[in-house]
Design a protein around this motif. Structure first.
Motif, PDB file in Angstrom:
ATOM      1  N   VAL A 122      36.130 -19.790 -15.079  1.00 39.38           N
ATOM      2  CA  VAL A 122      34.730 -19.584 -15.433  1.00 39.38           C
ATOM      3  C   VAL A 122      34.312 -20.688 -16.396  1.00 39.38           C
ATOM      4  CG1 VAL A 122      33.074 -18.032 -16.539  1.00 39.38           C
ATOM      5  CG2 VAL A 122      34.923 -17.080 -15.142  1.00 39.38           C
ATOM      6  N   PRO A 123      33.299 -21.474 -16.049  1.00 35.73           N
ATOM      7  CA  PRO A 123      32.828 -22.514 -16.967  1.00 35.73           C
ATOM      8  C   PRO A 123      32.426 -21.908 -18.304  1.00 35.73           C
ATOM      9  CG  PRO A 123      31.800 -22.723 -14.807  1.00 35.73           C
ATOM     10  CD  PRO A 123      32.540 -21.419 -14.805  1.00 35.73           C
ATOM     11  N   GLU A 124      32.397 -22.706 -19.343  1.00 38.71           N
ATOM     12  CA  GLU A 124      32.083 -22.201 -20.686  1.00 38.71           C
ATOM     13  C   GLU A 124      30.769 -21.442 -20.711  1.00 38.71           C
ATOM     14  OE1 GLU A 124      31.475 -23.905 -25.234  1.00 38.71           O
ATOM     15  OE2 GLU A 124      32.529 -25.107 -23.741  1.00 38.71           O
ATOM     16  N   ASP A 125      29.801 -21.901 -19.921  1.00 41.02           N
ATOM     17  CA  ASP A 125      28.503 -21.242 -19.864  1.00 41.02           C
ATOM     18  C   ASP A 125      28.340 -20.451 -18.570  1.00 41.02           C
ATOM     19  OD1 ASP A 125      26.093 -20.662 -21.131  1.00 41.02           O
ATOM     20  OD2 ASP A 125      25.012 -22.190 -19.999  1.00 41.02           O
ATOM     21  N   GLY A 126      29.467 -20.088 -17.922  1.00 43.20           N
ATOM     22  CA  GLY A 126      29.404 -19.378 -16.653  1.00 43.20           C
ATOM     23  C   GLY A 126      28.788 -17.995 -16.798  1.00 43.20           C
ATOM     24  N   HIS A 127      27.979 -17.603 -15.823  1.00 41.95           N
ATOM     25  CA  HIS A 127      27.312 -16.308 -15.905  1.00 41.95           C
ATOM     26  C   HIS A 127      26.950 -15.839 -14.503  1.00 41.95           C
ATOM     27  CE1 HIS A 127      24.147 -19.392 -16.002  1.00 41.95           C
ATOM     28  NE2 HIS A 127      23.448 -18.529 -15.281  1.00 41.95           N
ATOM     29  N   GLY A 128      26.515 -14.576 -14.424  1.00 40.24           N
ATOM     30  CA  GLY A 128      26.110 -14.008 -13.142  1.00 40.24           C
ATOM     31  C   GLY A 128      27.268 -13.901 -12.166  1.00 40.24           C
ATOM     32  N   LEU A 129      26.936 -13.648 -10.915  1.00 36.24           N
ATOM     33  CA  LEU A 129      27.965 -13.530  -9.882  1.00 36.24           C
ATOM     34  C   LEU A 129      28.334 -14.873  -9.284  1.00 36.24           C
ATOM     35  CD1 LEU A 129      26.674 -10.324  -8.052  1.00 36.24           C
ATOM     36  CD2 LEU A 129      28.671 -10.513  -9.540  1.00 36.24           C
ATOM     37  N   GLY A 130      27.515 -15.885  -9.548  1.00 38.73           N
ATOM     38  CA  GLY A 130      27.765 -17.194  -8.965  1.00 38.73           C
ATOM     39  C   GLY A 130      28.932 -17.925  -9.587  1.00 38.73           C
ATOM     40  N   ASN A 131      28.963 -17.961 -10.939  1.00 36.94           N
ATOM     41  CA  ASN A 131      30.066 -18.669 -11.605  1.00 36.94           C
ATOM     42  C   ASN A 131      30.509 -17.994 -12.893  1.00 36.94           C
ATOM     43  OD1 ASN A 131      27.915 -19.232 -13.236  1.00 36.94           O
ATOM     44  ND2 ASN A 131      28.195 -21.452 -13.275  1.00 36.94           N
ATOM     45  N   GLY A 132      30.209 -16.695 -13.027  1.00 41.33           N
ATOM     46  CA  GLY A 132      30.640 -15.936 -14.200  1.00 41.33           C
ATOM     47  C   GLY A 132      31.896 -15.132 -13.928  1.00 41.33           C
ATOM     48  N   PRO A 133      32.337 -14.355 -14.916  1.00 42.27           N
ATOM     49  CA  PRO A 133      33.502 -13.484 -14.700  1.00 42.27           C
ATOM     50  C   PRO A 133      33.204 -12.479 -13.588  1.00 42.27           C
ATOM     51  CG  PRO A 133      32.875 -13.592 -17.030  1.00 42.27           C
ATOM     52  CD  PRO A 133      31.757 -14.217 -16.262  1.00 42.27           C
ATOM     53  N   LEU A 134      34.189 -12.184 -12.772  1.00 40.76           N
ATOM     54  CA  LEU A 134      34.003 -11.190 -11.716  1.00 40.76           C
ATOM     55  C   LEU A 134      34.028  -9.787 -12.332  1.00 40.76           C
ATOM     56  CD1 LEU A 134      36.325 -12.735  -8.999  1.00 40.76           C
ATOM     57  CD2 LEU A 134      33.829 -12.569  -8.895  1.00 40.76           C
ATOM     58  N   PRO A 135      33.237  -8.862 -11.787  1.00 35.15           N
ATOM     59  CA  PRO A 135      33.209  -7.506 -12.343  1.00 35.15           C
ATOM     60  C   PRO A 135      34.438  -6.693 -11.953  1.00 35.15           C
ATOM     61  CG  PRO A 135      31.851  -7.605 -10.388  1.00 35.15           C
ATOM     62  CD  PRO A 135      32.319  -9.019 -10.657  1.00 35.15           C
ATOM     63  N   ARG A 136      34.779  -5.706 -12.771  1.00 33.84           N
ATOM     64  CA  ARG A 136      35.734  -4.687 -12.342  1.00 33.84           C
ATOM     65  C   ARG A 136      35.101  -3.936 -11.174  1.00 33.84           C
ATOM     66  NH1 ARG A 136      35.212  -5.219 -17.556  1.00 33.84           N
ATOM     67  NH2 ARG A 136      37.018  -5.430 -18.942  1.00 33.84           N
ATOM     68  N   VAL A 137      35.915  -3.356 -10.322  1.00 36.97           N
ATOM     69  CA  VAL A 137      35.406  -2.540  -9.225  1.00 36.97           C
ATOM     70  C   VAL A 137      35.890  -1.108  -9.450  1.00 36.97           C
ATOM     71  CG1 VAL A 137      35.502  -2.085  -6.746  1.00 36.97           C
ATOM     72  CG2 VAL A 137      35.305  -4.441  -7.578  1.00 36.97           C
ATOM     73  N   VAL A 138      34.943  -0.176  -9.517  1.00 40.75           N
ATOM     74  CA  VAL A 138      35.258   1.240  -9.739  1.00 40.75           C
ATOM     75  C   VAL A 138      34.900   2.012  -8.482  1.00 40.75           C
ATOM     76  CG1 VAL A 138      34.838   3.263 -11.190  1.00 40.75           C
ATOM     77  CG2 VAL A 138      34.751   0.963 -12.202  1.00 40.75           C
ATOM     78  N   MET A 139      35.843   2.803  -7.986  1.00 39.09           N
ATOM     79  CA  MET A 139      35.620   3.559  -6.752  1.00 39.09           C
ATOM     80  C   MET A 139      35.967   5.031  -6.979  1.00 39.09           C
ATOM     81  SD  MET A 139      37.683   0.703  -4.600  1.00 39.09           S
ATOM     82  CE  MET A 139      38.817   0.764  -5.991  1.00 39.09           C
ATOM     83  N   ALA A 140      35.007   5.882  -6.659  1.00 32.77           N
ATOM     84  CA  ALA A 140      35.239   7.321  -6.756  1.00 32.77           C
ATOM     85  C   ALA A 140      35.372   7.894  -5.355  1.00 32.77           C
ATOM     86  CB  ALA A 140      34.075   7.993  -7.478  1.00 32.77           C
ATOM     87  N   GLU A 141      36.186   8.914  -5.215  1.00 23.58           N
ATOM     88  CA  GLU A 141      36.271   9.597  -3.926  1.00 23.58           C
ATOM     89  C   GLU A 141      36.209  11.099  -4.140  1.00 23.58           C
ATOM     90  OE1 GLU A 141      39.887   8.410  -1.964  1.00 23.58           O
ATOM     91  OE2 GLU A 141      41.176   9.530  -3.342  1.00 23.58           O
ATOM     92  N   VAL A 142      35.341  11.750  -3.383  1.00 25.94           N
ATOM     93  CA  VAL A 142      35.277  13.207  -3.378  1.00 25.94           C
ATOM     94  C   VAL A 142      36.469  13.725  -2.592  1.00 25.94           C
ATOM     95  CG1 VAL A 142      33.952  15.230  -2.689  1.00 25.94           C
ATOM     96  CG2 VAL A 142      32.763  13.181  -3.513  1.00 25.94           C
TER      97      VAL A 142
END
Length: 310
Positions: free
Chosen positions: A107-127
């Motif tokens: 991630v570049p020093e000024d990286g942001h958003g989904l284009g060049n920022g940190p990737l999000p955690r993925v949370v999945m719920a199941e009934v």
């Protein structure tokens, strides 16, 4: 809960990082298209932070039956370097949650958003469908046919249901036992909510208390279950979420009703005690509280409650 180790090495087994980021972009576009209030708040945050926003997590809901549960999504993300971070159980809701930590991407020093920022955690719920009444199981199984879960990620990018749209009668009956199951039956794999990473903002929104005050001043209805500002037992995970807006939906039997759509969340992760002496300008995400909290998560789920909060 959650590892406090350094981020693991990047390991894309299924394809390129660019493809993964494009998938997230399309999931986000679908979510914003279907949720006007969330889009308004998202645009507000973008404008205040000069578009330099990062995401803490993206959350999905699934039904554990005939291959439609957590595995229908997790397999894709794990092919692209995601790893299991931890799990949570909600027995009263007949629900299980698994969250994945992202690969360590550059991630570049000024990286942001989904284009060049940190990737999000993925949370999945199941009934846990098998733990519901036979009547509720019958309703769900009537719509979800075997093998369809293989198209989960494609469905989340398009916002289309894999199965046939339910009738109002079936939806309403299912909601009497499990609102989360009913929500999932009508919304499918559309993103349930996204969470901004508050500590990565560069302005006054970097304090979640300021976020809360600002949203209240603007008249947004916030989830008050467990308090509007939800704080983990260790005091290191702070979360605020809106109440879901309602969306007019025409069911397959011709009935049109307003039902909860999606919501938006702000998450702030505090610095772990063992890193309190690390200079502020050297703090990285792995110096902060990881994982999630059962009580916080249980309360945040109420953001899509079908009945209004008092």
């Amino acid at each position: 809960m959650g590892s406090q180790d350094l981020p693991h090495a990047l390991s894309f087994k299924g394809g390129s990082e660019t493809f993964l980021r494009n998938v997230f972009e399309n999931i986000l576009k679908t979510y914003l298209r279907k949720n006007t209030m969330a889009k308004t708040i998202w645009e507000l945050v973008q404008s205040v932070d000069n578009e330099k926003i990062c995401y803490d997590h993206f959350t999905f809901r699934t039904l554990k039956v005939d291959g439609y549960g957590i595995d229908s999504l997790s397999n894709f993300f794990m092919d692209y370097g995601y790893k299991i971070g931890g799990g949570l159980d909600f027995s009263k809701k007949n629900l299980r949650v698994l969250w994945l930590s992202p690969p360590d991407v550059h991630v570049p020093e000024d990286g942001h958003g989904l284009g060049n920022g940190p990737l999000p955690r993925v949370v999945m719920a199941e009934v846990l469908v098998d733990e519901l009444s036979s009547e509720s199981q019958g309703i769900i199984r009537k719509y979800l046919k075997p093998e369809g879960g293989k198209q989960a990620v494609l469905s989340s990018t398009s916002g289309s249901l894999i199965w046939e749209k339910p009738t109002w009668a079936d939806f309403n009956q299912l909601a009497k036992e499990s609102e989360i199951a009913a929500w999932t039956l009508i919304h499918g794999y559309t993103l349930n909510h996204l969470a901004f990473s508050v500590q990565q903002f560069k302005h006054r929104f970097s304090d979640i208390k300021c976020v809360k005050e600002y949203l209240e001043e603007k008249g947004y209805k916030l989830n008050s279950d467990g308090g509007i500002l939800k704080v983990s037992e260790d005091g290191l995970l702070l979360q605020v979420s809106t109440i879901s807006e309602t969306l007019l939906v025409e069911f397959s039997d011709g009935v049109t009703e307003a039902i909860p759509a999606s919501y938006i969340e702000f998450t702030q992760r505090q610095i772990l005690p063992q890193f309190k002496d690390v200079p502020r300008d050297e703090i990285k995400e792995y110096h902060r509280r990881e994982g999630f909290e059962v009580d916080n998560a249980n309360n945040i789920m109420e953001s899509t409650r079908f009945t209004a909060q008092v």
